[in-house]
Motif scaffolding. Structure first.
Motif, PDB file in Angstrom:
ATOM      1  N   ASN A 118      -5.343 -12.820  -3.723  1.00 21.37           N
ATOM      2  CA  ASN A 118      -6.415 -11.920  -4.141  1.00 21.37           C
ATOM      3  C   ASN A 118      -5.764 -10.676  -4.771  1.00 21.37           C
ATOM      4  O   ASN A 118      -4.947 -10.006  -4.135  1.00 21.37           O
ATOM      5  N   HIS A 119      -6.152 -10.398  -5.992  1.00 24.95           N
ATOM      6  CA  HIS A 119      -5.564  -9.282  -6.748  1.00 24.95           C
ATOM      7  C   HIS A 119      -5.732  -7.936  -6.017  1.00 24.95           C
ATOM      8  O   HIS A 119      -4.825  -7.095  -6.018  1.00 24.95           O
ATOM      9  N   ILE A 120      -6.880  -7.742  -5.382  1.00 28.67           N
ATOM     10  CA  ILE A 120      -7.127  -6.471  -4.678  1.00 28.67           C
ATOM     11  C   ILE A 120      -6.256  -6.369  -3.427  1.00 28.67           C
ATOM     12  O   ILE A 120      -5.782  -5.289  -3.071  1.00 28.67           O
ATOM     13  N   GLY A 122      -3.357  -7.536  -3.324  1.00 30.15           N
ATOM     14  CA  GLY A 122      -2.080  -7.126  -3.932  1.00 30.15           C
ATOM     15  C   GLY A 122      -2.017  -5.618  -4.120  1.00 30.15           C
ATOM     16  O   GLY A 122      -1.045  -4.966  -3.727  1.00 30.15           O
ATOM     17  N   HIS A 123      -3.079  -5.027  -4.702  1.00 21.33           N
ATOM     18  CA  HIS A 123      -3.098  -3.563  -4.882  1.00 21.33           C
ATOM     19  C   HIS A 123      -3.006  -2.859  -3.526  1.00 21.33           C
ATOM     20  O   HIS A 123      -2.297  -1.871  -3.370  1.00 21.33           O
ATOM     21  N   ALA A 124      -3.753  -3.387  -2.550  1.00 22.45           N
ATOM     22  CA  ALA A 124      -3.795  -2.731  -1.230  1.00 22.45           C
ATOM     23  C   ALA A 124      -2.428  -2.757  -0.552  1.00 22.45           C
ATOM     24  O   ALA A 124      -2.038  -1.800   0.107  1.00 22.45           O
ATOM     25  N   VAL A 166      -7.924   2.212  -6.066  1.00 21.60           N
ATOM     26  CA  VAL A 166      -8.622   2.891  -7.163  1.00 21.60           C
ATOM     27  C   VAL A 166      -8.069   2.325  -8.474  1.00 21.60           C
ATOM     28  O   VAL A 166      -6.973   2.679  -8.900  1.00 21.60           O
ATOM     29  N   SER A 167      -8.831   1.423  -9.085  1.00 19.08           N
ATOM     30  CA  SER A 167      -8.311   0.769 -10.285  1.00 19.08           C
ATOM     31  C   SER A 167      -9.357   0.809 -11.393  1.00 19.08           C
ATOM     32  O   SER A 167     -10.349   1.536 -11.310  1.00 19.08           O
ATOM     33  N   GLY A 168      -9.123  -0.003 -12.426  1.00 14.85           N
ATOM     34  CA  GLY A 168     -10.073  -0.052 -13.537  1.00 14.85           C
ATOM     35  C   GLY A 168     -11.291  -0.897 -13.198  1.00 14.85           C
ATOM     36  O   GLY A 168     -12.331  -0.797 -13.847  1.00 14.85           O
ATOM     37  N   GLY A 363      -0.320   0.080 -11.406  1.00 13.78           N
ATOM     38  CA  GLY A 363      -1.068  -0.716 -12.380  1.00 13.78           C
ATOM     39  C   GLY A 363      -0.908  -2.201 -12.093  1.00 13.78           C
ATOM     40  O   GLY A 363      -0.202  -2.600 -11.155  1.00 13.78           O
ATOM     41  N   ASP A 364      -1.572  -3.018 -12.887  1.00 14.63           N
ATOM     42  CA  ASP A 364      -1.481  -4.458 -12.654  1.00 14.63           C
ATOM     43  C   ASP A 364      -0.038  -4.939 -12.820  1.00 14.63           C
ATOM     44  O   ASP A 364       0.611  -4.636 -13.821  1.00 14.63           O
ATOM     45  N   ASN A 365       0.424  -5.683 -11.849  1.00 13.77           N
ATOM     46  CA  ASN A 365       1.796  -6.195 -11.885  1.00 13.77           C
ATOM     47  C   ASN A 365       1.888  -7.373 -10.941  1.00 13.77           C
ATOM     48  O   ASN A 365       1.095  -7.484  -9.998  1.00 13.77           O
TER      49      ASN A 365
HETATM   50 ZN    ZN Z   1      -5.640  -4.425 -10.857  1.00 14.61          ZN
END
Ligand code: ZN
Ligand code: KG4
Length: 399
Positions: A118-120, A122-124, A166-168, A363-365
């Motif tokens: 899950n991309h989120i 990943g951000h978390a 907090v992303s796009g 950012g996305d990575n």
């Molecule tokens: Zn993202």
């Protein structure tokens, strides 16, 4: 059947094509050996946002080279990998498809287990990434990065944790019971914070994505110049809403008189350079004030173990212990003013803000996807049937 090597420190090739960056990374546990991001920004600039079919095409064109670079920078090859990880969602469906299709092919060809992420998440979890000593340049950055490495090694994981993403595409307060167990305590009900900065930046002709430009211009502006409302103060939950701020911005720009008119077709910026800087400072402050207002409310209620009655989560679903750590992730997490505002808010609660070791991880990575896959690997959560994996554009992180 994939070959499973039972290492505790898996070497993972991770792929993320959720939006407008084609990214591939190699991670070993939580250590980032390489993290290649091929940006499509130039492609989408003219549209003022991401154009899905163009994004898909660009991912197709970039993905092989991006993976090749990630493997080369990590000084490894497909055969040495323990697993392949790929973003399943949330994101743009046509974009996600490309990464997933490539990951399936590679997993089958090299008989590697495939892990869907899950991309989120990943951000978390991006704050957990650690730099590889091997890749550090022998310069000042080395000591800086090693300091951050030491700092993070001393930073034992203490749950429960509140992650602020907090992303796009998302603005969420995520309660982490433990890695893999998440509850969304509040989130934006319309635009995400990054999206709102991008949209107002577009009104000011700042290009795409506008978030980083707004941050730079805000440094030369006076945040008191333009007045914005504080949204959702009467709503008793921890959700956010940025669309009202956007409308207020539009009205303010249209009603501002200025000597220099820079109106061009389709765009509305009527502000001169100083007014634009003042506007950026004011708008950015309004967006961040909204986030910190809701964060303060949430932490206050969590401390009292008394969540707002209309919050979707019930206090009984939470651990008894108070929040131990605050993590910040997502593209807007790179913003220094946001970090400062959050730190200020957290001070009275005795909490520190933990951020990723480099802005690239905000950012996305794909490195964040690789390290998230590491935790799934520990729980043997690779796919049993690779063919069943499909993109989930609206995938949620919540339990
Ligand atoms: Zn993202
Ligand atoms: O996490 P991300 O790369 O992609 C999504 O998953 O959405 O976030 C992209 C967002 C964009 O809205 C961009 O304008 C914003 O993050 N952003 C920033 C900064 N850097 C990127 N916003 C404010 N200040 C920044 N320095």
């Amino acid at each position: 059947m994939p070959t499973i090597n039972k290492t505790n420190n898996p070497l993972i090739l991770a792929i993320d094509t959720s939006c407008d960056e084609t990214s591939a990374a190699v991670t070993k546990g939580v250590i980032v050996l390489s993290n290649v991001v091929a940006s499509q920004v130039d492609l989408h600039k003219n549209y003022g946002g991401v154009y899905p079919t163009l994004a898909k095409q660009a991912h197709k064109e970039n993905i092989d080279l991006t993976i090749k670079k990630a493997l080369a920078m990590a000084k490894t090859n497909f055969n040495k990998l323990n697993a392949i990880a790929v973003t399943q969602g949330p994101g743009l469906a046509p974009a996600l498809e490309i990464g997933i299709a490539k990951a399936k092919i590679l997993a089958k060809q090299y008989k590697k287990p495939l892990i869907a992420i899950n991309h989120i998440e990943g951000h978390a979890l991006s704050v957990l990434a650690k730099p590889s000593r091997r890749n550090l340049p022998k310069s000042l950055t080395q000591s800086l990065a090693q300091n951050s490495l030491k700092h993070q090694q001393n930073q034992a994981l203490k749950f429960p944790i509140l992650a602020i993403v907090v992303s796009g595409g998302h603005t969420q307060f995520i309660y982490i019971k433990k890695i893999g167990q998440y509850l969304i305590l509040g989130q934006s009900i319309d635009d995400a914070a990054g999206e709102s900065l991008d949209k107002v930046g577009r009104m000011l002709e700042l290009g795409y994505p506008a978030g980083p430009v707004v941050e730079q211009l805000a440094k030369q502006g006076n945040p008191q110049t333009y007045k914005f409302p504080l949204p959702m103060t009467t709503s008793k939950n921890y959700n956010l809403s940025f669309s009202g701020l956007k409308t207020a911005a539009l009205n303010l720009i249209n009603n501002t008189n200025c000597a220099v008119s820079r109106v061009s077709p389709g765009l509305i910026n009527r502000l001169n350079a100083q007014q634009t800087a003042d506007f950026c400072a004011s708008y950015q402050q309004a967006v961040f004030k909204h986030i910190t207002y809701k964060l303060k409310k949430l932490l206050t209620d969590l401390n009292k173990n008394h969540l707002a009655p209309n919050c979707v989560i019930k206090p009984s679903q939470l651990d008894r212990q108070a929040i131990q750590q605050i993590w910040l992730g997502g593209g807007v997490a790179a913003n220094i003013a946001l970090r400062a505002a959050l730190r200020q808010t957290l001070k009275p609660f005795g909490l520190k803000l933990i951020t990723p070791y480099s802005k690239k991880l905000c950012g996305d990575n794909a490195a964040m996807i690789g390290l998230t896959a590491f935790f799934k690997w520990q729980n043997k959560k690779w796919l049993r049937n690779i063919d069943q994996l499909d993109r989930e554009p609206r995938l949620s992180i919540s339990l």
